[in-house]
Design a protein around this motif. Structure first.
Motif, short mmCIF file in Angstrom:
data_model
loop_
_atom_site.label_atom_id
_atom_site.label_comp_id
_atom_site.label_asym_id
_atom_site.label_seq_id
_atom_site.Cartn_x
_atom_site.Cartn_y
_atom_site.Cartn_z
N ASN A 195 0.83 -1.18 0.14
CA ASN A 195 -0.17 0.01 -0.05
C ASN A 195 0.95 1.21 0.12
OD1 ASN A 195 -2.44 -1.22 -0.22
ND2 ASN A 195 -2.96 -1.41 2.03
N ILE A 196 1.91 1.19 0.71
CA ILE A 196 2.77 2.40 0.78
C ILE A 196 3.32 2.61 -0.61
CG2 ILE A 196 5.04 3.12 1.92
CD1 ILE A 196 4.09 1.49 4.30
N THR A 197 3.91 1.52 -1.08
CA THR A 197 4.73 1.98 -2.64
C THR A 197 3.71 2.22 -3.43
OG1 THR A 197 4.93 -0.62 -2.74
CG2 THR A 197 6.77 0.67 -1.62
N THR A 198 2.37 1.57 -3.37
CA THR A 198 1.35 2.12 -4.29
C THR A 198 1.07 3.53 -4.29
OG1 THR A 198 0.39 -0.14 -4.34
CG2 THR A 198 -0.89 1.63 -5.18
N ALA A 199 1.06 4.04 -2.99
CA ALA A 199 0.89 5.49 -2.64
C ALA A 199 2.03 6.28 -3.44
CB ALA A 199 1.02 5.72 -1.32
N PHE A 200 3.20 5.67 -3.13
CA PHE A 200 4.37 6.50 -4.04
C PHE A 200 4.43 6.67 -5.26
CE2 PHE A 200 7.52 4.76 -0.25
CZ PHE A 200 6.96 5.80 0.65
N LYS A 201 3.97 5.59 -5.94
CA LYS A 201 3.88 5.48 -7.27
C LYS A 201 2.88 6.41 -8.05
CE LYS A 201 5.82 1.07 -7.45
NZ LYS A 201 5.53 -0.37 -7.44
N ASN A 202 1.70 6.84 -7.11
CA ASN A 202 0.96 7.75 -7.48
C ASN A 202 1.28 9.32 -6.77
OD1 ASN A 202 -1.60 6.52 -8.68
ND2 ASN A 202 -0.83 5.35 -7.51
N LYS A 203 2.75 9.36 -6.39
CA LYS A 203 3.08 10.54 -5.95
C LYS A 203 2.48 11.08 -4.65
CE LYS A 203 5.51 10.50 -9.80
NZ LYS A 203 6.93 9.77 -9.57
N ILE A 204 1.91 10.28 -3.90
CA ILE A 204 1.23 10.75 -2.50
C ILE A 204 2.15 10.45 -1.43
CG2 ILE A 204 -0.80 10.03 -1.07
CD1 ILE A 204 -1.97 9.03 -3.66
N PRO A 205 2.43 11.67 -0.59
CA PRO A 205 3.27 11.37 0.49
C PRO A 205 2.51 10.37 1.58
CG PRO A 205 2.89 13.79 0.04
CD PRO A 205 1.84 12.74 -0.71
N VAL A 206 3.41 9.66 2.27
CA VAL A 206 2.92 8.49 3.02
C VAL A 206 3.53 8.86 4.53
CG1 VAL A 206 2.69 6.00 3.80
CG2 VAL A 206 2.66 6.98 1.30
N VAL A 207 2.69 8.91 5.67
CA VAL A 207 2.97 8.45 7.11
C VAL A 207 2.79 7.17 7.35
CG1 VAL A 207 2.42 9.49 9.25
CG2 VAL A 207 2.68 11.05 7.33
N SER A 208 3.70 6.51 7.63
CA SER A 208 3.16 4.98 8.15
C SER A 208 3.44 4.68 9.65
CB SER A 208 3.86 3.96 7.37
OG SER A 208 3.93 2.84 7.60
N GLY A 209 2.67 4.30 10.37
CA GLY A 209 2.96 3.80 11.71
C GLY A 209 2.78 2.41 12.09
N THR A 210 2.32 1.40 11.02
CA THR A 210 2.29 0.20 10.98
C THR A 210 3.41 -0.50 11.37
OG1 THR A 210 0.62 0.23 9.06
CG2 THR A 210 1.58 -1.93 9.53
N THR A 211 3.29 -1.62 12.33
CA THR A 211 4.70 -2.11 12.87
C THR A 211 4.72 -3.48 12.15
OG1 THR A 211 3.35 -2.97 14.73
CG2 THR A 211 4.87 -0.82 15.06
N GLY A 212 5.94 -4.24 12.32
CA GLY A 212 5.99 -5.70 11.85
C GLY A 212 6.27 -5.92 10.45
N TRP A 213 6.75 -4.87 9.74
CA TRP A 213 6.99 -4.91 8.31
C TRP A 213 8.11 -4.55 7.84
CZ3 TRP A 213 7.77 -0.89 4.97
CH2 TRP A 213 7.75 0.50 5.63
N LEU A 214 9.05 -4.17 8.87
CA LEU A 214 10.23 -3.42 8.64
C LEU A 214 11.31 -4.20 7.94
CD1 LEU A 214 11.04 -0.83 11.22
CD2 LEU A 214 9.61 -0.78 9.23
N ASP A 215 11.25 -5.56 7.65
CA ASP A 215 12.33 -6.05 6.89
C ASP A 215 12.44 -5.31 5.45
OD1 ASP A 215 13.07 -7.74 8.70
OD2 ASP A 215 12.04 -9.38 8.33
#
Ligand SMILES: NC(=O)C1=CN([C@@H]2O[C@H](COP(=O)(O)OP(=O)(O)OC[C@H]3O[C@@H](n4cnc5c(N)ncnc54)[C@H](OP(=O)(O)O)[C@@H]3O)[C@@H](O)[C@H]2O)C=CC1
Ligand SMILES: O=C(O)C1=N[C@H](C(=O)O)C[C@H](O)C1
Length: 238
Positions: free
Chosen positions: A59-79
């Motif tokens: 979801n975060i990288t889909t937003a980047f590809k649409n030039k949308i800035p992202v604030v993320s607080g989801t944990t457990g995906w940091l690999d």
């Protein structure tokens, strides 16, 4: 500011309330992958992701590809964090990830680093971390506990890593407890036979996390690049 909420659970709803109180508009609320949405058709200033570990990266990288800035607080995906930052830079987008957006916890992080610096030469003390959260939490240990451990490891060359519960001498034991209705309590303890030194942060509700995420979104809205909560709160730490 027009906000898309990626994840509309406990945190999504807390953010919605705070964002409305600060005059922002929620233009999208999703509880599924955003790949199927035509994001170009929706006016979005910032996306705020508080979802589940398995959904965050896509979801975060889909937003980047649409030039949308992202604030993320989801944990457990940091690999996948480094990969996400590379995609952010390649797409000329903007990103802030924090394991904890609470301003109080970000002050606590600075105390933790300072204490780790002071304690690193005192071999009679052993360090450990305890985190307590509500029983619906999917990941253990918490993202915040991992940040605390990494901060100690960066300051103390005798500590090489962390482990849940049982750690070797050169590792930090992290204890994760799950109790109904606990919003997030983190304690760092240094124990010797003579005494104990402890620092602790206890969240009384989700408001602090939500407010910090909205403040971060307001700060990030017109920027490009990869930032941290320390950049957002830089005036606090001068
Ligand atoms: N950094 C910080 O300051 C804080 C971080 N957190 C973290 O934020 C995350 C969310 O916490 P919380 O709100 O309590 O959890 P919840 O379980 O209440 O909410 C998660 C939401 O994500 C939705 N979801 C499921 N799959 C997807 C998907 N593919 N795309 C988008 N959304 C999806 C869920 O929908 P459904 O219910 O339909 O499955 C649900 O609405 C956790 O990782 C938690 O650790 C929490 C507090 C503070
Ligand atoms: O899931 C939660 O609730 C929280 N998660 C974050 C974490 O994993 O550190 C932040 C906060 O402690 C609440």
């Amino acid at each position: 500011m027009k906000i898309a909420l990626l994840g509309y659970g406990k945190m999504g709803k807390a953010i919605e309330e705070i964002a409305a109180n600060r005059g922002h508009e929620i233009v999208l609320r999703v509880s599924e992958d955003i790949e199927s949405y035509n994001l170009k058709e929706i006016e979005i200033d910032v996306a705020i992701d508080f979802s589940v570990p398995k959904a965050a990266f896509k979801n975060i990288t889909t937003a980047f590809k649409n030039k949308i800035p992202v604030v993320s607080g989801t944990t457990g995906w940091l690999d996948d964090y480094e990969k996400a930052t590379e995609i952010c830079k390649k797409e000329d987008a903007a990103f802030i990830y924090a394991s904890n957006f609470s301003i109080g916890v970000n002050v606590f992080f600075e105390l933790n680093k300072k204490l780790a610096q002071m304690m690193k030469g005192l071999q009679d003390y052993s360090v450990e971390i305890e985190e307590i959260h509500h029983t619906q939490k999917l990941d253990a240990p918490s993202g915040t506990a991992i940040s605390l451990a990494q901060q100690i490891i960066s300051e103390n060359p005798n500590k090489k890593g962390w482990q849940l519960d049982h750690a070797d001498k050169d590792e930090i034991p992290v204890h994760a407890k799950r109790i109904t209705d606990v919003h997030g309590t983190h304690t760092v303890s240094y124990k010797s036979t003579i005494d104990t030194i402890e620092i602790m942060h206890m969240a009384h509700s989700r408001q602090g996390f939500a407010l910090g995420a909205v403040i971060a979104a307001e700060w990030l809205k017109d920027k490009k690049g990869v930032y941290t909560m320390k950049d957002v709160l830089s005036s606090l730490f001068e």
